[in-house]
Design an enzyme around this catalytic site. Structure first.
Site, PDB file in Angstrom:
ATOM      1  N   GLY A  56       3.953   1.069   6.714  1.00 29.61           N
ATOM      2  CA  GLY A  56       5.024   1.403   7.457  1.00 29.61           C
ATOM      3  C   GLY A  56       4.803   1.366   8.750  1.00 29.61           C
ATOM      4  O   GLY A  56       3.733   1.448   9.291  1.00 29.61           O
ATOM      5  N   CYS A  83      -2.693   1.277   4.373  1.00 32.28           N
ATOM      6  CA  CYS A  83      -2.329   1.413   5.920  1.00 32.28           C
ATOM      7  C   CYS A  83      -1.488   2.609   6.169  1.00 32.28           C
ATOM      8  O   CYS A  83      -2.322   3.699   6.149  1.00 32.28           O
ATOM      9  CB  CYS A  83      -1.440  -0.046   6.357  1.00 32.28           C
ATOM     10  N   TYR A  84      -0.135   2.656   6.422  1.00 34.44           N
ATOM     11  CA  TYR A  84       0.217   3.927   6.706  1.00 34.44           C
ATOM     12  C   TYR A  84       0.474   4.630   5.463  1.00 34.44           C
ATOM     13  O   TYR A  84      -0.074   6.143   5.669  1.00 34.44           O
ATOM     14  CB  TYR A  84       1.953   3.850   6.976  1.00 34.44           C
ATOM     15  N   HIS A 170      -5.215  -4.290   4.794  1.00 36.25           N
ATOM     16  CA  HIS A 170      -4.118  -4.766   3.864  1.00 36.25           C
ATOM     17  C   HIS A 170      -4.679  -5.689   2.797  1.00 36.25           C
ATOM     18  O   HIS A 170      -4.962  -7.043   2.935  1.00 36.25           O
ATOM     19  CB  HIS A 170      -2.832  -5.642   4.644  1.00 36.25           C
ATOM     20  N   GLU A 172      -3.277  -6.896   0.178  1.00 36.64           N
ATOM     21  CA  GLU A 172      -2.208  -7.794  -0.424  1.00 36.64           C
ATOM     22  C   GLU A 172      -2.296  -9.106   0.548  1.00 36.64           C
ATOM     23  O   GLU A 172      -1.779 -10.132  -0.182  1.00 36.64           O
ATOM     24  CB  GLU A 172      -0.919  -7.036  -0.515  1.00 36.64           C
ATOM     25  N   ASP A 228      16.379 -20.451 -10.312  1.00 42.82           N
ATOM     26  CA  ASP A 228      16.742 -19.276 -10.882  1.00 42.82           C
ATOM     27  C   ASP A 228      17.852 -19.480 -12.022  1.00 42.82           C
ATOM     28  O   ASP A 228      17.814 -19.023 -13.106  1.00 42.82           O
ATOM     29  CB  ASP A 228      17.226 -18.558  -9.896  1.00 42.82           C
ATOM     30  N   LYS A 367       9.843 -14.835  -7.646  1.00 39.60           N
ATOM     31  CA  LYS A 367       9.991 -16.357  -7.901  1.00 39.60           C
ATOM     32  C   LYS A 367       8.749 -17.155  -8.933  1.00 39.60           C
ATOM     33  O   LYS A 367       9.213 -17.788  -9.574  1.00 39.60           O
ATOM     34  CB  LYS A 367      10.196 -17.166  -6.684  1.00 39.60           C
TER      35      LYS A 367
END
Ligand code: XMP
Length: 511
Positions: A56, A83-84, A170, A172, A228, A367
């Site tokens: 954040g 992180c945060y 991070h 990710e 989609d 997606k």
């Protein structure tokens, strides 16, 4: 649905969706919730296998910065703070967070204690992606540091007895080496996840659920031919067969052969399929319109009108289905991260369609999961792997005012470009690529004659989220082939340029 569940508590970080996607890539189901909108009671009743705190933008010491009820650490549920989220864990549990003199940002050499479950079977050194000013300067009681960098003494910490873990960098982000494996370790080695979230399982459960909900009712879906809505159609068709009617409004602004391809893809499916050939209607409305936003507005409105007219012929339906996917839900729902994207959907909900309820069978999927599901359901590859295509179609790729001739010219040129990109095996590496017919003409020479024809622009981009993009480094020999084929095969174009701007400052589309 009976599968394991990981809760992602969102503290407003820019990578909140990415964390969720990575967890799903590990075949574990997760949902993102704003820390503000979930109570301890709800967390208990969700009974997650693990909780991940996102990053954040705040500092834990700032007034009004996001806080968390310390009870969350006493639930016996594993927690990973990122992180945060890591600093918040340290701060809440009595450690100290301090502001560093210099911000640690970007790729950073990092060392790991590979005895920690987080770094199990991974190398002891690697590059991580850092983005922080504050750092954990004192560990809370019961924790030990299991990773550090030159400037950051606690790049990760753990309290294995309580199953509490925190990472300053991070994992990710793809720039973190083995980041996905670290998340995988947390999910499998710490939380005990088994990987029960697969599109095969999802299809089975979703089909059963839709059947149960819809019963013998009628379902209506606006099919655009995009990924989609096509996958939604496939899923609904497996669930309720010809209780489903798909309305495909062909606005005449599709790419070459695209309308026929959509029809062909669904012709063997047990559904009611209505193709509305509305080209003339749209072109008449668009005649002499050159302003891009006006084009969009006209197309959006006309689309709704056509859809409504067709829907009226069908009469009352029980459900209106939509191909909403999870990023739309997160973006409109959690409300903490800055607004990431203004939605470009064609039109909104039709006013006069007579239905009882909306169903959104892809609402939980990202997606990449939607594509996997499409394949699982047996949808043709060319639909599943279709690149994004704007709702207003080629109308915003012919700069300025539109005519059928210009659209046809563009269709032919664009087709050649796409064909050569596919021939070169680049179609899955370049995330969006297309031709634009500029309204500019210039002098050329062909044979012995002077020409005064259009300039065509080619655009190809690589991107992860379409909010920022880089221009694709298409090899010169591929560009050369495209150029010579277009000049030879399409009349009316005598100059071709390749767009080498990134987004920002440019956008992906030209209009
Ligand atoms: P831009 O041009 O804003 O495009 O960089 C970002 C992504 O959005 C698509 N796009 C649209 N999609 N209706 C849509 O459905 C629109 O009006 C529209 N305008 C842009 C674009 O193709 C790219 O994928």
């Amino acid at each position: 649905m009976a599968h394991q569940f990981v809760l992602i508590l969102d503290f407003g970080g820019q990578y909140n969706q990415l964390i969720a996607r990575r967890v799903r890539e590990c075949d574990v189901y997760c949902e993102v919730r704003s820390y503000k909108r979930v109570t301890m009671e709800e967390i208990r009743s969700m009974n997650p296998a693990g909780i991940i705190f996102t990053g954040g933008p705040n500092s834990v010491y700032e007034e009004g910065s996001p806080k968390i009820d310390p009870a969350v650490f006493e639930l016996g549920i594993p927690v990973l703070g990122i992180c945060y989220g890591a600093q918040l864990m340290a701060h809440t549990l009595g450690g100290k967070v301090a502001t560093a003199q210099t911000k640690e940002y970007g790729k950073t050499d990092t060392e790991f204690n590979i005895k920690s479950l987080l770094f199990k079977r991974l190398p002891a050194k690697g590059v991580t992606w850092m983005s922080h000013t504050d750092y954990i300067s004192e560990l809370p009681a019961g924790f030990s540091s299991v990773s550090h960098t030159e400037d950051c003494p606690v790049a990760a910490m753990e309290n294995p007895e309580k199953k509490l873990y925190a990472i300053q960098f991070h994992p990710e982000v793809m720039h973190t080496e083995n980041g996905l494996s670290m998340l995988h370790n947390f999910l499998y080695a710490v939380c005990g996840c088994t990987g029960d979230w697969t599109m095969g399982n999802y299809a089975k459960t979703a089909i059963a659920e839709i059947r149960e909900k819809v019963g013998s009712g009628k379902v209506l879906l606006a099919l655009s031919g995009g990924v989609d809505s096509s996958v939604a159609a496939a899923l609904l068709s497996k669930a309720v067969g010809n209780q489903l009617t798909c309305i495909f409004v062909d606005h005449g602004l599709m790419r070459k052969n695209e309308g026929d391809e959509v029809v062909a893809a669904f012709q063997d499916w047990d559904i009611n399929f209505v193709r509305v050939d509305a080209e003339q209607r749209f072109l008449t409305k668009l005649a002499d319109v050159s302003e891009p936003e006006k084009k969009r507005k006209i197309i959006g409105e006309e689309f709704i009108r056509v859809f409504e007219e067709e829907a009226k012929k069908i009469g009352a339906v029980d459900y209106l289905a939509q191909g909403t996917i999870y990023p739309d839900v997160i973006e409109s729902g959690s409300g903490d991260a800055a607004v990431i994207k203004s939605h470009h959907n064609v039109g909104g909900l039709p006013d006069y369609v007579d239905f009882k309820e909306i169903i959104e069978p892809l609402r939980l999927l990202f997606k990449d999961e939607v594509r996997k599901l499409g394949t699982e359901l047996g949808l043709a590859d060319y639909l599943v792997w279709r690149q994004p295509f704007p709702g207003p179609g080629l109308a915003i790729r012919v700069i300025g005012d539109l005519t059928k001739e210009k659209l046809d010219l563009l269709r032919d040129a664009d087709f050649i470009f796409r064909e050569e990109i596919a021939n070169a095996g680049l179609d899955r590496n370049i995330h969006q690529y297309f031709a634009v017919l500029t309204s500019m003409r210039s002098v050329g020479v062909m044979g012995d004659a002077r020409t005064y024809d259009y300039t065509l622009a080619l655009r190809g981009v690589t991107t992860t989220d379409f909010m920022t993009a880089d221009f694709a480094r298409i090899p010169y020999d591929v560009l050369e082939k495209v150029s010579s084929r277009i000049i030879n095969e399409v009349n009316g174009i005598n100059r071709i340029v390749y767009d080498i701007t990134t987004k920002p400052p440019a956008t992906i589309e030209w209009e």
